[in-house]
Design an enzyme around this catalytic site. Structure first.
Site, PDB file in Angstrom:
ATOM      1  N   SER A 142       0.857  -1.185   0.000  1.00 34.64           N
ATOM      2  CA  SER A 142       0.000   0.000   0.000  1.00 34.64           C
ATOM      3  C   SER A 142       0.891   1.232   0.000  1.00 34.64           C
ATOM      4  O   SER A 142       2.025   1.199   0.507  1.00 34.64           O
ATOM      5  CB  SER A 142      -0.888   0.008   1.246  1.00 34.64           C
ATOM      6  OG  SER A 142      -1.512   1.260   1.449  1.00 34.64           O
ATOM      7  N   TYR A 156      -2.285  -0.643  10.373  1.00 37.65           N
ATOM      8  CA  TYR A 156      -2.436  -1.052   8.977  1.00 37.65           C
ATOM      9  C   TYR A 156      -1.202  -0.665   8.165  1.00 37.65           C
ATOM     10  O   TYR A 156      -0.631  -1.483   7.429  1.00 37.65           O
ATOM     11  CB  TYR A 156      -3.685  -0.412   8.382  1.00 37.65           C
ATOM     12  CG  TYR A 156      -3.865  -0.669   6.909  1.00 37.65           C
ATOM     13  CD1 TYR A 156      -4.423  -1.855   6.452  1.00 37.65           C
ATOM     14  CD2 TYR A 156      -3.448   0.278   5.964  1.00 37.65           C
ATOM     15  CE1 TYR A 156      -4.584  -2.102   5.094  1.00 37.65           C
ATOM     16  CE2 TYR A 156      -3.596   0.035   4.604  1.00 37.65           C
ATOM     17  CZ  TYR A 156      -4.170  -1.146   4.186  1.00 37.65           C
ATOM     18  OH  TYR A 156      -4.305  -1.383   2.830  1.00 37.65           O
TER      19      TYR A 156
END
Length: 252
Positions: A142, A156
């Site tokens: 990501s 995350y």
């Protein structure tokens, strides 16, 4: 670059994983699709076969937190399809809370799924690849991995940095060995089930189809790493890495 004929995708029942399956099938790849929700996998399989009846599409239930099952499912796909050439480590979740606010349970679940689950998938993939003498590992990280993020996405972002380093370490190990490739994808804001409340009203937010098209193009080229879509994220990545903290905080 080698054409990787049979592609295994985890977390394939919806969002980015499902769209990857559609686009890869259109490019001529056979598919091994796994996720927890087999009803959605069955629907996706039927959709792909209706559009591409010449494709082979195998589906199996998989919870990546059941680590023994990860190995069992990967091996079963190999046996069913006669080999697995590419594995896309895609399954994950986005739960989280600011650290120290009483939601260790949510942060732990994200850490276990996104990092330990990804480790299990990578181990299982490499077991198949080492036995076959080659293969292509694709790690879906990501843009949040570029720099630590605050609040609900702290854990995350840390997991996505962790899986990127996991794959990059493996690439270093395999460097110079013919038949192997390792790709790390750094998606920016792409509409998916994880953020289906969002709308592509900003140039930073890509539709699922556009975002996945960039991801698939990068994996087909077997690049080492790619920020996707390339614009604006290839431009923003160095800014995110190096901006002074007070500037970076305003950016996010």
């Amino acid at each position: 670059m080698t054409f990787r004929h049979t592609v295994l995708i985890t977390g394939a029942s919806s969002g980015l994983g499902a769209e990857m399956a559609r686009q890869l099938a259109a490019l001529g790849h056979d598919l091994a699709l796994c996720a927890r929700r087999t009803d959605r996998l069955d629907m996706l399989r039927a959709e792909i076969l209706a559009a591409h009846p010449e494709r082979r599409v195998a589906v199996r239930s998989l919870d990546v937190n059941d680590h023994d099952q990860v190995f069992e499912v990967f091996r079963a796909f190999r046996d069913e399809l006669g080999g697995i050439d590419r594995v896309v480590v895609n399954a994950g979740l986005g739960k989280g809370a600011p650290l120290g606010t009483g939601r260790f349970d949510a942060n732990r679940e994200t850490a276990m799924t996104n990092f330990v689950g990804a480790l299990a998938q990578t181990e299982a993939a490499m077991e198949l690849f080492r036995a076959a003498g080659g293969g292509h590992l694709v790690m879906v990280s990501s843009m949040s991995a570029v720099r630590g993020l605050p609040g609900t996405v702290t854990t995350y972002a840390a997991t996505k940095a962790g899986v990127a380093h996991l794959a990059e370490g493996l690439r270093t190990e395999l460097h110079g060995q013919e038949g192997y490739a390792v790709t790390v994808l750094y998606p920016g804001y792409i509409i998916s089930e994880m953020n289906d409340y969002a709308q592509p009203t900003s140039p930073l937010m890509a539709t699922t189809e556009r975002g996945v098209r960039a991801m698939v193009a990068a994996m087909e080229k077997e690049v080492d790493a790619a920020e996707v879509p390339r614009l604006p994220w290839q431009v923003l990545a160095p800014v995110m890495r190096h901006a002074p903290l007070h500037v970076f905080k305003r950016m996010i």
